[in-house]
Design a protein around this motif. Sequence first.
Motif, PDB file in Angstrom:
ATOM      1  N   THR A 103      38.260 -11.271 -64.874  1.00  0.00           N
ATOM      2  CA  THR A 103      38.427 -10.207 -65.864  1.00  0.00           C
ATOM      3  C   THR A 103      39.859 -10.239 -66.382  1.00  0.00           C
ATOM      4  O   THR A 103      40.812 -10.435 -65.614  1.00  0.00           O
ATOM      5  N   THR A 104      40.015 -10.056 -67.685  1.00  0.00           N
ATOM      6  CA  THR A 104      41.337 -10.187 -68.298  1.00  0.00           C
ATOM      7  C   THR A 104      41.602  -9.051 -69.280  1.00  0.00           C
ATOM      8  O   THR A 104      40.691  -8.335 -69.695  1.00  0.00           O
ATOM      9  N   ARG A 105      42.857  -8.914 -69.656  1.00  0.00           N
ATOM     10  CA  ARG A 105      43.285  -8.034 -70.742  1.00  0.00           C
ATOM     11  C   ARG A 105      44.677  -8.473 -71.159  1.00  0.00           C
ATOM     12  O   ARG A 105      45.309  -9.292 -70.471  1.00  0.00           O
ATOM     13  N   ASP A 106      45.176  -7.946 -72.284  1.00  0.00           N
ATOM     14  CA  ASP A 106      46.502  -8.383 -72.711  1.00  0.00           C
ATOM     15  C   ASP A 106      47.562  -7.852 -71.752  1.00  0.00           C
ATOM     16  O   ASP A 106      47.421  -6.790 -71.151  1.00  0.00           O
ATOM     17  N   GLU A 107      48.605  -8.630 -71.630  1.00  0.00           N
ATOM     18  CA  GLU A 107      49.624  -8.417 -70.593  1.00  0.00           C
ATOM     19  C   GLU A 107      50.327  -7.073 -70.688  1.00  0.00           C
ATOM     20  O   GLU A 107      50.558  -6.406 -69.680  1.00  0.00           O
ATOM     21  N   ASP A 108      50.690  -6.661 -71.906  1.00  0.00           N
ATOM     22  CA  ASP A 108      51.444  -5.418 -72.060  1.00  0.00           C
ATOM     23  C   ASP A 108      50.610  -4.201 -71.680  1.00  0.00           C
ATOM     24  O   ASP A 108      51.101  -3.287 -70.991  1.00  0.00           O
ATOM     25  N   SER A 109      49.355  -4.158 -72.129  1.00  0.00           N
ATOM     26  CA  SER A 109      48.507  -3.017 -71.767  1.00  0.00           C
ATOM     27  C   SER A 109      48.179  -3.041 -70.283  1.00  0.00           C
ATOM     28  O   SER A 109      48.023  -1.986 -69.655  1.00  0.00           O
ATOM     29  N   TRP A 110      48.075  -4.242 -69.698  1.00  0.00           N
ATOM     30  CA  TRP A 110      47.841  -4.353 -68.254  1.00  0.00           C
ATOM     31  C   TRP A 110      48.999  -3.724 -67.492  1.00  0.00           C
ATOM     32  O   TRP A 110      48.784  -2.921 -66.571  1.00  0.00           O
ATOM     33  N   PHE A 111      50.232  -4.064 -67.857  1.00  0.00           N
ATOM     34  CA  PHE A 111      51.383  -3.534 -67.131  1.00  0.00           C
ATOM     35  C   PHE A 111      51.483  -2.017 -67.302  1.00  0.00           C
ATOM     36  O   PHE A 111      51.756  -1.296 -66.337  1.00  0.00           O
ATOM     37  N   LYS A 112      51.250  -1.532 -68.498  1.00  0.00           N
ATOM     38  CA  LYS A 112      51.303  -0.090 -68.744  1.00  0.00           C
ATOM     39  C   LYS A 112      50.274   0.635 -67.872  1.00  0.00           C
ATOM     40  O   LYS A 112      50.572   1.674 -67.268  1.00  0.00           O
ATOM     41  N   SER A 113      49.073   0.084 -67.790  1.00  0.00           N
ATOM     42  CA  SER A 113      48.024   0.701 -66.975  1.00  0.00           C
ATOM     43  C   SER A 113      48.365   0.636 -65.490  1.00  0.00           C
ATOM     44  O   SER A 113      48.110   1.580 -64.739  1.00  0.00           O
ATOM     45  N   LEU A 114      48.950  -0.488 -65.062  1.00  0.00           N
ATOM     46  CA  LEU A 114      49.347  -0.628 -63.665  1.00  0.00           C
ATOM     47  C   LEU A 114      50.391   0.410 -63.282  1.00  0.00           C
ATOM     48  O   LEU A 114      50.298   1.030 -62.214  1.00  0.00           O
ATOM     49  N   VAL A 115      51.381   0.607 -64.132  1.00  0.00           N
ATOM     50  CA  VAL A 115      52.426   1.597 -63.858  1.00  0.00           C
ATOM     51  C   VAL A 115      51.815   2.993 -63.759  1.00  0.00           C
ATOM     52  O   VAL A 115      52.128   3.761 -62.837  1.00  0.00           O
ATOM     53  N   THR A 116      50.933   3.334 -64.696  1.00  0.00           N
ATOM     54  CA  THR A 116      50.279   4.645 -64.664  1.00  0.00           C
ATOM     55  C   THR A 116      49.513   4.834 -63.364  1.00  0.00           C
ATOM     56  O   THR A 116      49.563   5.899 -62.739  1.00  0.00           O
ATOM     57  N   ARG A 167      61.487   7.186 -57.045  1.00  0.00           N
ATOM     58  CA  ARG A 167      60.224   6.491 -57.211  1.00  0.00           C
ATOM     59  C   ARG A 167      60.358   5.005 -56.895  1.00  0.00           C
ATOM     60  O   ARG A 167      61.457   4.440 -56.894  1.00  0.00           O
ATOM     61  N   VAL A 168      59.214   4.377 -56.633  1.00  0.00           N
ATOM     62  CA  VAL A 168      59.185   2.949 -56.357  1.00  0.00           C
ATOM     63  C   VAL A 168      59.638   2.176 -57.589  1.00  0.00           C
ATOM     64  O   VAL A 168      59.273   2.507 -58.721  1.00  0.00           O
ATOM     65  N   THR A 169      60.444   1.166 -57.385  1.00  0.00           N
ATOM     66  CA  THR A 169      60.899   0.320 -58.479  1.00  0.00           C
ATOM     67  C   THR A 169      59.807  -0.672 -58.857  1.00  0.00           C
ATOM     68  O   THR A 169      59.307  -1.415 -58.010  1.00  0.00           O
ATOM     69  N   LEU A 170      59.413  -0.678 -60.124  1.00  0.00           N
ATOM     70  CA  LEU A 170      58.398  -1.603 -60.620  1.00  0.00           C
ATOM     71  C   LEU A 170      59.062  -2.558 -61.613  1.00  0.00           C
ATOM     72  O   LEU A 170      59.413  -2.171 -62.730  1.00  0.00           O
ATOM     73  N   ASN A 171      59.245  -3.792 -61.183  1.00  0.00           N
ATOM     74  CA  ASN A 171      59.935  -4.795 -61.988  1.00  0.00           C
ATOM     75  C   ASN A 171      58.948  -5.403 -62.985  1.00  0.00           C
ATOM     76  O   ASN A 171      58.072  -6.182 -62.612  1.00  0.00           O
ATOM     77  N   GLU A 172      59.089  -5.039 -64.243  1.00  0.00           N
ATOM     78  CA  GLU A 172      58.134  -5.477 -65.266  1.00  0.00           C
ATOM     79  C   GLU A 172      58.071  -6.994 -65.372  1.00  0.00           C
ATOM     80  O   GLU A 172      56.981  -7.585 -65.439  1.00  0.00           O
ATOM     81  N   LEU A 173      59.204  -7.648 -65.368  1.00  0.00           N
ATOM     82  CA  LEU A 173      59.234  -9.103 -65.512  1.00  0.00           C
ATOM     83  C   LEU A 173      58.503  -9.788 -64.367  1.00  0.00           C
ATOM     84  O   LEU A 173      57.648 -10.665 -64.584  1.00  0.00           O
ATOM     85  N   LEU A 174      58.816  -9.405 -63.136  1.00  0.00           N
ATOM     86  CA  LEU A 174      58.208 -10.064 -61.976  1.00  0.00           C
ATOM     87  C   LEU A 174      56.722  -9.761 -61.864  1.00  0.00           C
ATOM     88  O   LEU A 174      55.922 -10.630 -61.500  1.00  0.00           O
ATOM     89  N   LEU A 175      56.331  -8.531 -62.178  1.00  0.00           N
ATOM     90  CA  LEU A 175      54.914  -8.185 -62.107  1.00  0.00           C
ATOM     91  C   LEU A 175      54.108  -8.948 -63.153  1.00  0.00           C
ATOM     92  O   LEU A 175      53.002  -9.425 -62.884  1.00  0.00           O
ATOM     93  N   LYS A 176      54.657  -9.087 -64.343  1.00  0.00           N
ATOM     94  CA  LYS A 176      53.960  -9.855 -65.375  1.00  0.00           C
ATOM     95  C   LYS A 176      53.865 -11.334 -64.998  1.00  0.00           C
ATOM     96  O   LYS A 176      52.871 -12.000 -65.301  1.00  0.00           O
TER      97      LYS A 176
END
Length: 289
Positions: A103-116, A167-176
Motif C-alpha cells: 500500500t502506498t501514498r505520496d510521501e508528504d501526506s504520509w509524513f503529515k498523517s504519521l505525525v498526527t 514531545r518526541v522529536t520526529l525527524n522528517e528527513l530520516l522518517l521519509k
Amino acid sequence: MLLGKHETFQTRSSNMKVISAGFPKTGTKTMTVALKTLGFNVYDYMENSTILGKDWEKIFKAGGTTEDFRRMYENVDAVSDVPPCYFWEELHKAFPDAKIILTTRDEDSWFKSLVTQMRSVESSWTLKLMSLLTPSGYLSFNILSDHCVGRVIFGLRDSLFWKPFRRVTLNELLLKLKFRKHNSHVIQNAPPEKLLVYNYRQGWEPLCKFLGVPVPDVPFPHKNKGANLVDEYLATDPIMIKIEKELMLSLATILVLCCIGGYCLFSWGPTNIWNFLCSAVEASWNKLV
C-alpha cells in the motif's frame, strides 16, 4: 461475479494468503477491513502485539527463524501493519505462496498523517495508563510499540508514552528516508508476479482481481480518516476494549488499596504504622540471617 451484501469469500487453506507490506499510514487499517470483508482472517497490530506479543518481543531482541514465522501464522490468512510489514520478506519465506500488497501514498501526506497519529498516541493518557497498569497494554504499547517498533522500525530514540516535559522529536528527513527505503526494497525484491502496488483510492477492482476473489457488493472502506485511530480503537476494537476492562480493574484495585491505606493511617496513626513496618522488616531480616 458479485457477492451479496452480507456474504464473504471464504478461504479454505490454513496457509497465509496475503502479506500487506505497506508501511503504517499508507491505508493499512483500510486494507485490514477490506481483507476482512473479503473473508480473510487478518492479524493487524493489536492481534500481533497481544496474541503474538511474546513471539514478536523475542524476534526483536534475539531474532527469529522461518519456522517461528510459520508457527506463529499457520492459521492466519493475512497480516497488515507493523510488525509484519517490516518483516514481509521473512514471512514470505515461511509462506512462499502468499501474495504481497504494498500500500502506498505520496510521501508528504504520509509524513503529515504519521505525525498526527504519533501526536495523538503521545497525548493519550488512556494509552499511557494502559501501558503502565495492564498486562496486555504493557506488552502491546510499552514493549512492542515503544521499545521495538518505535526504535527499530521508525528509529525513534524517545518514548511516545513517557516523554517528560517535551514531545518526541520526529525527524522528517530520516522518517521519509525510511519510508522510501522500505517501499523500494519491497518493489525490488518481491516476486513481480506476486506483488500488487496499491492505493486504497483504486477501490475493489484491482485488489479483488489480484487476489482472485469476487468483488463484494459493499462500498470500499476507508478507515482511520484523519489519523483518529486512538479514539476509534478505544470505541470499537475488541482487544482494546478488553485492555480497557483490565485498566478499570487495575484502577479499582488501586482505589481499594488506597482506601485501606487511608483507613489504617487514620485509625493507627503514622507512628504506629511506621513501628509496625519496621518490626516486620526486622523480623524478616532475622529469618534471613
